[in-house]
Design an enzyme around this catalytic site. Sequence first.
Site, PDB file in Angstrom:
ATOM      1  N   HIS A 152      -0.028   5.194   6.986  1.00 46.94           N
ATOM      2  CA  HIS A 152       0.656   5.756   5.812  1.00 46.94           C
ATOM      3  C   HIS A 152       1.066   7.208   6.001  1.00 46.94           C
ATOM      4  O   HIS A 152       0.291   8.000   6.529  1.00 46.94           O
ATOM      5  CB  HIS A 152      -0.253   5.614   4.584  1.00 46.94           C
TER       6      HIS A 152
ATOM      7  N   SER B 200       0.805  -1.228   0.000  1.00 43.83           N
ATOM      8  CA  SER B 200       0.000   0.000   0.000  1.00 43.83           C
ATOM      9  C   SER B 200       0.833   1.271   0.000  1.00 43.83           C
ATOM     10  O   SER B 200       0.341   2.320  -0.404  1.00 43.83           O
ATOM     11  CB  SER B 200      -0.925   0.021   1.213  1.00 43.83           C
TER      12      SER B 200
ATOM     13  N   ASP C  75      -2.917   8.559   7.567  1.00 47.63           N
ATOM     14  CA  ASP C  75      -3.842   7.655   8.260  1.00 47.63           C
ATOM     15  C   ASP C  75      -3.044   6.808   9.249  1.00 47.63           C
ATOM     16  O   ASP C  75      -1.893   7.120   9.541  1.00 47.63           O
ATOM     17  CB  ASP C  75      -4.666   6.822   7.253  1.00 47.63           C
TER      18      ASP C  75
END
Length: 368
Positions: free
Chosen positions: A332, A39, A329
């Site tokens: 990240h 991600s 978040d």
Amino acid sequence: MAFFSSFASWAILSLVLIFGVIVLKAEARPKAFFVFGDSLVDSGNNNYLATTARADAPPYGIDYPTRRPTGRFSNGYNIPDLISQQLGSESPLPYLSPQLRGEKLLVGANFASAGIGILNDTGIQFVNIIRMYRQYEHFEEYQRRVATQIGASQAKLLVNQALVLITVGGNDFVNNYYLVPYSARSRQYPLPEYVKFLISEYKKLLLKLYDLGGRRVLVTGTGPLGCVPAEMAQRGTNGQCSPELEQAAGLFNPQLESMLLELNRNLRSDVFIAANTARMHNNFVSNPQAFGFTTSKVACCGQGPYNGLGLCTPLSNLCPNRDLYAFWDAFHPSEKANKLIVEGIMSGSKSYMNPMNLSTILALDVYT
Ligand SMILES: *[C@@H]1O[C@H](CO)[C@@H](O)[C@H](O)[C@H]1NC(C)=O
Ligand SMILES: *[C@@H]1O[C@H](CO)[C@@H](O)[C@H](O)[C@H]1NC(C)=O
């Protein structure tokens, strides 16, 4: 004598012309760029999959030029976007995007998929994600498609001259070994043995990437796994980072770097470049104010302690100024933090970028 000197100046002139042409040709089109991993570098492949590991709803993308979610796990640009900007090219499209065809194929492709790890059993809770071996199958398919477009030898050259980025490994801790107490992998291996196992599996993946044509591969280590807001919320005590995950990153990152340097020695070429993203990250985790952040502990988007619990959704708390937060978040970095990391990749000294930074690579590779 006169003949010789005029011959010599003719020879020099033609050499200048030839090199001039090579340089111009190399500069005509920026390097292709290929991205593999999780991600931290997924630019939207998971939008096309039935998985919970996705970033295609607001407020993701709130600071992206379109102000809309794209699948990037960021408020704006992610690390591959910022590297593309340094290459002077547009961002490669996600491999699953239907727009990836024609000229766009020659920019490169992003094969990354949120939730995956080095191991096949990492991220099983996300069900439908593109694991590393599958990302490589896509890369092979990509090369066949490019070959039909520009011919096999040009396609091979495009891949050999490309820049490759691979970011994977963090999920093998947070979404595998430490996902639940007494996880299967943690019963199988004590942490130091697990790290050795990961490094040996990662080495196989990198050799496979070399076989597939990768010749300049930036390999990032994990970030400060124990200090991300999710771990601060779930495992940290009194505002301290999680010691287990810090220990995991502390074991993994140096062994990764040694493994890469060993591969280079065996290949007799600086194919793999270790990007010490943990060190870059630690700088602003330990002294956020020096980098213009008000906090490196609290996520901009989320809920619960440190905004670190659950996902970032339209219902979450959202900070008004994303540039003041190191974390967007629970897991990240913010776009601002990504910019600092890419500055480190571009111009870091050898303790950040071993054996060389991206500026050096770009200067070297123009002539090869
Ligand atoms: C992961 O899965 C692929 C495809 O099934 C397989 O080829 C590979 O050996 C597996 N890796 C490990 C470490 O089991
Ligand atoms: C890149 O690395 C080299 C060698 O370590 C260093 O001299 C240079 O200052 C670094 N930064 C840039 C922007 O080239």
